[in-house]
Scaffold this motif. Sequence first.
Motif, PDB file in Angstrom:
ATOM      1  N   THR A 373       0.828  -1.207   0.000  1.00 27.00           N
ATOM      2  CA  THR A 373       0.000   0.000   0.000  1.00 27.00           C
ATOM      3  C   THR A 373       0.859   1.253   0.000  1.00 27.00           C
ATOM      4  N   TYR A 374       0.506   2.177  -0.869  1.00 29.18           N
ATOM      5  CA  TYR A 374       1.169   3.485  -0.959  1.00 29.18           C
ATOM      6  C   TYR A 374       0.297   4.493  -0.210  1.00 29.18           C
ATOM      7  N   LYS A 375       0.856   5.100   0.846  1.00 32.20           N
ATOM      8  CA  LYS A 375       0.140   6.058   1.691  1.00 32.20           C
ATOM      9  C   LYS A 375      -1.171   5.500   2.235  1.00 32.20           C
ATOM     10  N   GLY A 376      -1.270   4.181   2.285  1.00 34.92           N
ATOM     11  CA  GLY A 376      -2.480   3.556   2.798  1.00 34.92           C
ATOM     12  C   GLY A 376      -3.693   3.771   1.925  1.00 34.92           C
ATOM     13  N   TRP A 459       5.374   4.060   2.090  1.00 34.26           N
ATOM     14  CA  TRP A 459       4.709   2.750   2.131  1.00 34.26           C
ATOM     15  C   TRP A 459       4.296   2.353   3.543  1.00 34.26           C
ATOM     16  N   LYS A 460       4.750   3.120   4.513  1.00 31.19           N
ATOM     17  CA  LYS A 460       4.476   2.828   5.921  1.00 31.19           C
ATOM     18  C   LYS A 460       3.102   3.365   6.309  1.00 31.19           C
ATOM     19  N   LEU A 461       2.315   2.530   6.970  1.00 28.55           N
ATOM     20  CA  LEU A 461       0.984   2.934   7.425  1.00 28.55           C
ATOM     21  C   LEU A 461       1.100   3.432   8.860  1.00 28.55           C
ATOM     22  N   ARG A 462       1.013   4.746   9.050  1.00 28.95           N
ATOM     23  CA  ARG A 462       1.329   5.327  10.351  1.00 28.95           C
ATOM     24  C   ARG A 462       0.165   5.292  11.352  1.00 28.95           C
ATOM     25  N   GLN A 463      -1.071   5.265  10.888  1.00 30.83           N
ATOM     26  CA  GLN A 463      -2.225   5.323  11.794  1.00 30.83           C
ATOM     27  C   GLN A 463      -2.115   6.533  12.725  1.00 30.83           C
ATOM     28  N   ASN A 464      -1.701   7.659  12.140  1.00 22.37           N
ATOM     29  CA  ASN A 464      -1.489   8.873  12.932  1.00 22.37           C
ATOM     30  C   ASN A 464      -1.973  10.075  12.112  1.00 22.37           C
ATOM     31  N   TYR A 465      -3.080  10.653  12.514  1.00 21.83           N
ATOM     32  CA  TYR A 465      -3.700  11.730  11.744  1.00 21.83           C
ATOM     33  C   TYR A 465      -2.799  12.957  11.623  1.00 21.83           C
TER      34      TYR A 465
END
Length: 509
Positions: A373-376, A459-465
């Motif tokens: 996933t790119y930018k989720g 590519w990292k999914l940060r789950q941080n708004y």
Amino acid sequence: MAEGSPEHLDVLIVGAGLSGIGAAWHLQDRCRGKSYAILEARGELGGTWDLFRYPGIRSDSDMHTLGYRFKPWTAAKSIADGPSILDYVRQTARENGIGEKIRFGHRVLGAKWSSDDARWTVEAERTDSRETVRLTCDFLWTCSGYYRYDEGYTPEFEGTERFTGPIVHPQHWPEDLDYSGKRVVVIGSGATAVTLVPAMAEKAAHVTMLQRSPTYIASLPAQDRIADWLRRHLPERAAYAVVRWKNVLIQTAFYQLSRRRPELVKRMIRRGVERSLPPGYDVDKHFKPHYNPWDQRMCLVPDGDLFRAISVGKASIATDTIRTFTERGIELESGEELEADVVVTATGLNLLFLGGMELEVDGEAVDVPRSMTYKGMMLSGVPNMAFTVGYTNASWTLKADLTSEYVCRLLNHMDARAYRRCVPEVDPSVTEESLLDFTSGYVLRSLDEFPKQGSKEPWKLRQNYVFDIRTIRRGAIDDGALRFGSGEGGTVDACKPNSSSRSLSSAPS
């Protein structure tokens, strides 16, 4: 359009739920003039909020962050009931003429990308006539969530055929189910279960929540007093923005504290539970999970309604495993039998990425679990496509709004440079990681069917708004991971970071 050729649209949105309606609003606002349609498999808009009809259905996060950034939530309750949320989504569609763009009863089966034509051919089935419909589009945008709409998850329980009462899954709630004055057992301990128990306890003789293991549960005021005060003293949009940011920062801080100081957060949650229940209640047995806070999604109960139902004797919790169903109820491994007239299996969801849509790029099937996933929101190697999936540790719509903003920026970027194709390509130095760092059963059951995330940006999914505002809302489109093509055919141009507009638009096709 040539006779017999499929209808062509600039953008095709799949799904008319909270995400799809939001995507359409952003598209109309930021990419004016683009033609689009929304394909919706069901007969009504609203997605989750129209599908689920069980007692007490409500948001499991505050509506100042679950609501759209562009449309203030003005109702009194911050933790809102399902019908109010559905009305909010319908109102958004009605006010902005989005409803007329929705084609109901169209279940998307698959989509095929042609680099020669630089477009998708999308195949859908009419749910009323089983007729196959084909459309083409320049950009495909799926907003169908990540779970199956046609069935929920129910484990195999021994002896269910012997039970004489109804066994109901919340995803398919019967309109005529009468549980007034009856004994009810709700199997499960997640958000659905903690919603159902206090709601059903208002009419039932007694409701038992049967859980295999406890979940972290915290009480939150149903009405935000700070929001009420701000609405009296500030313009509507200004008040909404302040409350939204207040809640975002509180959510983010609590999540970070949970990951960094789990023992402290455990004690905080436990103290809250102890204060809400009668003295001597066995908190350790029923409210002490075996995992750390936010290893699984945390449950919120408005104004402590679950604890209140337990305190007055209308509800109880049994922490045990099921041996078998009996004629009269459920026999537990401990030997105890829970007598029941109605059993509700609040046992979770079945996940389904992209609504089960099959993708093909230039004649080759896309192996989604091998994608990244790119930018989720996009898949490696898949051109001109985005998907909307919200946060697991915060309100869904926070990420949905950011995704919509990004897709519109991307479309405008491509138009300005006469690009017709855009595809994320993974740098070989990026290693694969599991998409979700979550131990919930519904996630673990299906994680192998989902794409991966990468070891580093983007590519990292940060789950941080807060982090995603910088990288998604404000980050450069030409970040080096996207490759663009300007003409027909399969060749794709490299997109160099910080390239000038002239070099981008003059790149060879």
